[in-house]
Design an enzyme around this catalytic site. Structure first.
Site, PDB file in Angstrom:
ATOM      1  N   GLY A  33     -31.028 -70.560  -4.210  1.00 50.99           N
ATOM      2  CA  GLY A  33     -29.576 -70.527  -4.108  1.00 50.99           C
ATOM      3  C   GLY A  33     -28.957 -71.691  -4.842  1.00 50.99           C
ATOM      4  N   ASN A  34     -27.683 -71.910  -4.581  1.00 47.05           N
ATOM      5  CA  ASN A  34     -27.006 -73.052  -5.191  1.00 47.05           C
ATOM      6  C   ASN A  34     -25.972 -73.577  -4.222  1.00 47.05           C
ATOM      7  OD1 ASN A  34     -24.237 -71.875  -5.886  1.00 47.05           O
ATOM      8  ND2 ASN A  34     -25.645 -70.382  -6.761  1.00 47.05           N
ATOM      9  N   ALA A  35     -25.378 -74.696  -4.560  1.00 44.67           N
ATOM     10  CA  ALA A  35     -24.543 -75.437  -3.613  1.00 44.67           C
ATOM     11  C   ALA A  35     -23.064 -75.025  -3.635  1.00 44.67           C
ATOM     12  CB  ALA A  35     -24.664 -76.936  -3.887  1.00 44.67           C
ATOM     13  N   SER A  36     -22.720 -73.926  -4.302  1.00 42.43           N
ATOM     14  CA  SER A  36     -21.306 -73.547  -4.375  1.00 42.43           C
ATOM     15  C   SER A  36     -20.782 -73.111  -3.004  1.00 42.43           C
ATOM     16  CB  SER A  36     -21.121 -72.414  -5.387  1.00 42.43           C
ATOM     17  OG  SER A  36     -19.758 -72.070  -5.456  1.00 42.43           O
TER      18      SER A  36
END
Ligand code: CTP
Ligand code: CA
Length: 231
Positions: A33-36
């Site tokens: 995933g990513n931190a958005s």
């Protein structure tokens, strides 16, 4: 002017906003995933509503209250986001791709949880995801305005704006909102700052301010374009 003092300069327009970050599952409980956080995308959705637009939000794993008055479609993976975006985009006058979409996904998603005692995989095979924004550019209908986001850190071969200008050349959207990430800006923080690159070469700096204010500055640039069919 509306009750909140905002000019209804998007009245009669349909704005599609993607927000959040996609997840690519390795097994039923683990993902890349990513931190958005979805905060900037949600702020754009709120700002568009305040300016009179009908708003659809395609929200990827956003842990925020839904935007009141918008239609929200929840998605998880990049593949799902892509499907939903292509369903909605044909009726959208403006598409704002604020979501952080995974560039790669695991080649396989395991049906069962990967166990510690199982033979350790030495690497995870990844395959490339389609670029949704590039597909929108390729299928764009007349009068449809496309806004991309670019989170950049810069690198040894150039700074944030060099990378962003190259991205705009590869993906010719009308507006590219460039965020410098890291250094307490961008993902997971309350404030934001941006430089907006336009297809005609114009560059507009948005000074550090709340994501709501940044959203309105972005839409100020959007409404300068002739949006929609034949007007
Ligand atoms: N985007 C997309 N589909 C993808 C990847 C990105 O639609 N598979 C969109 C994002 O929503 C964003 C824009 O493309 O609006 C730019 O995303 P970004 O990750 O900054 O650019 P990439 O072209 O993926 O390049 P890189 O990650 O190498 O910087
Ligand atoms: Ca990317």
């Amino acid at each position: 002017r509306g009750a909140d003092g905002v000019r209804p300069d998007l009245a009669g327009r349909h704005v599609l906003v993607t927000a959040g970050g996609t997840r690519e599952y390795l097994d039923p409980v683990r993902f890349l995933g990513n931190a958005s956080s979805g905060r900037q995308g949600y702020a754009v959705a709120r700002a568009a509503l305040a300016r009179g637009a009908a708003v659809t939000v395609v929200a990827a794993n956003v842990a925020l209250p839904e935007v009141a008055g918008a239609r929200t479609v929840a998605v998880t993976s990049a593949a799902e986001l892509r499907e939903r975006v292509h369903e909605v985009a044909p009726s959208a006058d403006v598409v704002v791709m604020a979501a952080a979409v995974a560039d790669f996904r695991p080649q396989a998603t395991q049906a069962y949880k990967i166990k510690k005692e199982s033979a350790a995989p030495d690497s995870i095979a990844l395959v490339r995801n389609p670029d949704v924004l590039s597909e929108l550019v390729a299928n764009r209908r007349p009068g449809q305005l496309l806004v991309g986001f670019a989170a950049e850190t810069g690198g040894p071969d150039g700074g944030v704006l060099d990378h962003a200008r190259a991205k705009l050349a590869r993906k010719p959207v009308d507006l590219l909102v460039v965020n410098q990430v890291g250094a307490g800006l961008g993902f997971e923080v309350a404030d934001n700052a941006a430089v907006v690159l336009a297809a005609d070469g114009r560059e507009t700096t948005i000074e550090r301010s709340s994501k709501d204010l940044v959203a309105h500055r972005i839409l100020d640039l959007v409404v300068e374009f002739p949006i929609g069919h034949g007007d």
